[in-house]
Design an enzyme around this catalytic site. Structure first.
Site, PDB file in Angstrom:
ATOM      1  N   ASN A  10       0.871  -1.185   0.000  1.00 14.92           N
ATOM      2  CA  ASN A  10       0.000   0.000   0.000  1.00 14.92           C
ATOM      3  C   ASN A  10       0.900   1.225   0.000  1.00 14.92           C
ATOM      4  OD1 ASN A  10      -1.824   2.040   0.509  1.00 14.92           O
ATOM      5  ND2 ASN A  10      -2.301   1.396   2.606  1.00 14.92           N
ATOM      6  N   TRP A  11       0.979   1.879  -1.146  1.00 17.46           N
ATOM      7  CA  TRP A  11       1.873   3.045  -1.262  1.00 17.46           C
ATOM      8  C   TRP A  11       1.266   4.294  -0.609  1.00 17.46           C
ATOM      9  CZ3 TRP A  11       4.963   3.645  -6.511  1.00 17.46           C
ATOM     10  CH2 TRP A  11       5.828   2.545  -6.643  1.00 17.46           C
ATOM     11  N   LYS A  12      -0.010   4.227  -0.244  1.00 17.55           N
ATOM     12  CA  LYS A  12      -0.708   5.393   0.343  1.00 17.55           C
ATOM     13  C   LYS A  12      -0.507   6.621  -0.565  1.00 17.55           C
ATOM     14  CE  LYS A  12       0.153   3.393   4.842  1.00 17.55           C
ATOM     15  NZ  LYS A  12       0.044   3.558   6.266  1.00 17.55           N
ATOM     16  N   HIS A  96      -9.599   0.882   5.079  1.00 20.74           N
ATOM     17  CA  HIS A  96      -8.313   1.112   5.760  1.00 20.74           C
ATOM     18  C   HIS A  96      -8.539   2.083   6.916  1.00 20.74           C
ATOM     19  CE1 HIS A  96      -4.196   2.359   6.535  1.00 20.74           C
ATOM     20  NE2 HIS A  96      -3.808   1.296   5.870  1.00 20.74           N
ATOM     21  N   GLU A  98      -6.942   4.512   7.929  1.00 16.73           N
ATOM     22  CA  GLU A  98      -6.733   5.932   7.600  1.00 16.73           C
ATOM     23  C   GLU A  98      -7.965   6.508   6.901  1.00 16.73           C
ATOM     24  OE1 GLU A  98      -2.915   5.443   5.679  1.00 16.73           O
ATOM     25  OE2 GLU A  98      -2.054   4.902   7.619  1.00 16.73           O
ATOM     26  N   GLU A 166      -5.305  -5.333  10.684  1.00 14.71           N
ATOM     27  CA  GLU A 166      -4.330  -4.259  10.854  1.00 14.71           C
ATOM     28  C   GLU A 166      -4.607  -3.503  12.156  1.00 14.71           C
ATOM     29  OE1 GLU A 166      -2.398  -3.016   6.981  1.00 14.71           O
ATOM     30  OE2 GLU A 166      -4.179  -1.784   7.184  1.00 14.71           O
ATOM     31  N   GLY A 172       2.592   1.936  10.793  1.00 11.52           N
ATOM     32  CA  GLY A 172       3.579   3.009  10.673  1.00 11.52           C
ATOM     33  C   GLY A 172       4.306   3.351  11.959  1.00 11.52           C
ATOM     34  N   SER A 212       3.484  -2.466  10.323  1.00 15.59           N
ATOM     35  CA  SER A 212       4.937  -2.479  10.567  1.00 15.59           C
ATOM     36  C   SER A 212       5.606  -3.793  10.178  1.00 15.59           C
ATOM     37  CB  SER A 212       5.244  -2.125  12.024  1.00 15.59           C
ATOM     38  OG  SER A 212       4.834  -0.791  12.291  1.00 15.59           O
ATOM     39  N   GLY A 233       2.777  -1.253   4.249  1.00 19.41           N
ATOM     40  CA  GLY A 233       2.803   0.164   3.895  1.00 19.41           C
ATOM     41  C   GLY A 233       4.216   0.613   3.598  1.00 19.41           C
ATOM     42  N   GLY A 234       4.873   1.209   4.590  1.00 22.40           N
ATOM     43  CA  GLY A 234       6.196   1.826   4.392  1.00 22.40           C
ATOM     44  C   GLY A 234       7.201   0.935   3.682  1.00 22.40           C
TER      45      GLY A 234
HETATM   46  C1  PEP Z   1      -0.784   0.032   6.165  1.00 19.98           C
HETATM   47  O1  PEP Z   1      -0.903   1.228   6.051  1.00 19.98           O
HETATM   48  O2  PEP Z   1      -1.676  -0.717   5.745  1.00 19.98           O
HETATM   49  C2  PEP Z   1       0.404  -0.478   6.821  1.00 19.98           C
HETATM   50  C3  PEP Z   1       0.402  -1.725   7.197  1.00 19.98           C
HETATM   51  O3  PEP Z   1       1.458   0.388   7.000  1.00 19.98           O
HETATM   52  P1  PEP Z   1       2.912   0.046   7.602  1.00 19.98           P
HETATM   53  O4  PEP Z   1       3.373  -1.244   6.982  1.00 19.98           O
HETATM   54  O5  PEP Z   1       3.767   1.196   7.213  1.00 19.98           O
HETATM   55  O6  PEP Z   1       2.740  -0.101   9.080  1.00 19.98           O
END
Ligand code: PEP
Length: 255
Positions: A10-12, A96, A98, A166, A172, A212, A233-234
């Site tokens: 997920n590049w957000k 999600h 967010e 999640e 994050g 994470s 994500g990251g």
């Molecule tokens: C996400 O936003 O779905 C996520 C899992 O982010 P991260 O891996 O950066 O915690």
């Protein structure tokens, strides 16, 4: 039933045309992964990313990060599921945390979006998870129960549904639940799906862990029963990190 593992990035709200170069690095380090690989870039990149992956001969899929529940209409700034599909997406992330936090999305909104995604032939990745306060007060499974009950449509095709657990406090932050906590959440989700849809359908639905996930913790997370992959994500923004996670997933025991 064997579930095909899935590594989803997920590049957000990150990435412009220049970042497509990461895909060339990814496909050269992971040319033919034995697991499904998905990248959900900003909507502006879906079309170009899909075209580039085709040119690279990569089997990696692309997906959206959200969609509207309507097919067309006066919804400035929104994107319909059919538009994501038209741009080349085959998946869409829905619910999600967010989106739930920044845009006030309710479980009912998410349910309507899943229905729209299925009408457009997209695979929906439903995100659920508790906040830090809910985690600290022992409400995790209650929250998962409420989100599943309110967000899932009445019937489901296992091939078109993925659930991502999640924990909001793990996204994050570098924090990750214990392996036992992940196992308990995933076991709970699988049994809730069995109650809702019956064992045959529930056994076919892939469950991802998200929050994470990094190259350094991926192997242990993928060893947990009922973890069929990750929503990342990251670490999905850097080809070397994402390909290390894909490699860890390929090496993990079969579901
Ligand atoms: C996400 O936003 O779905 C996520 C899992 O982010 P991260 O891996 O950066 O915690």
């Amino acid at each position: 039933m064997t579930r095909r593992k899935l590594a989803a990035g997920n590049w957000k709200m990150n990435g412009q045309a220049a970042e497509l170069a990461e895909l060339e690095a990814l496909t050269s380090t992971c040319p033919t992964p034995g697991v499904d690989v998905l990248i959900c870039p900003p909507a502006t990149l879906i079309d170009r990313m899909t075209g580039l992956l085709d040119r690279l001969g990569a089997s990696t899929a692309t997906g959206g990060q959200d969609c509207h529940s309507a097919e067309t209409g006066a919804h400035t700034g929104d994107i319909a599921a059919t538009m994501l599909a038209d741009a080349g997406a085959t998946y869409v992330i829905l619910g999600h945390s967010e989106r739930r936090q920044d845009h006030g999305e309710s479980n009912a909104d998410v349910q309507a979006k899943i229905t729209a995604a299925w009408s457009a032939d997209l695979i929906a990745i439903l995100c659920i998870g508790e906040t830090e306060a809910e985690y600290k007060t022992g409400q995790t499974l209650d929250i998962l129960h409420q989100q599943l009950a309110g967000s899932l449509p009445d019937s489901a095709d296992a091939a078109r549904l993925v659930i991502a657990y999640e924990p909001v406090w793990a996204i994050g932050t570098g924090l990750v639940p214990t392996l036992d906590e992940i196992a308990a959440a995933h076991g709970f989700i699988r049994s809730a799906l069995t109650t809702r849809y019956g064992a045959d359908t529930a056994q076919g639905i892939r469950l991802l862990y998200g929050g994470s996930v990094k190259p350094g913790n991926a192997t242990e997370i993928f060893s947990v029963p009922d973890v069929d992959g990750a929503l990342v994500g990251g670490a999905s923004l850097k080809a070397s990190d994402f390909s290390a996670i894909i490699t860890a997933l390929e090496a993990a025991p079969a579901a």
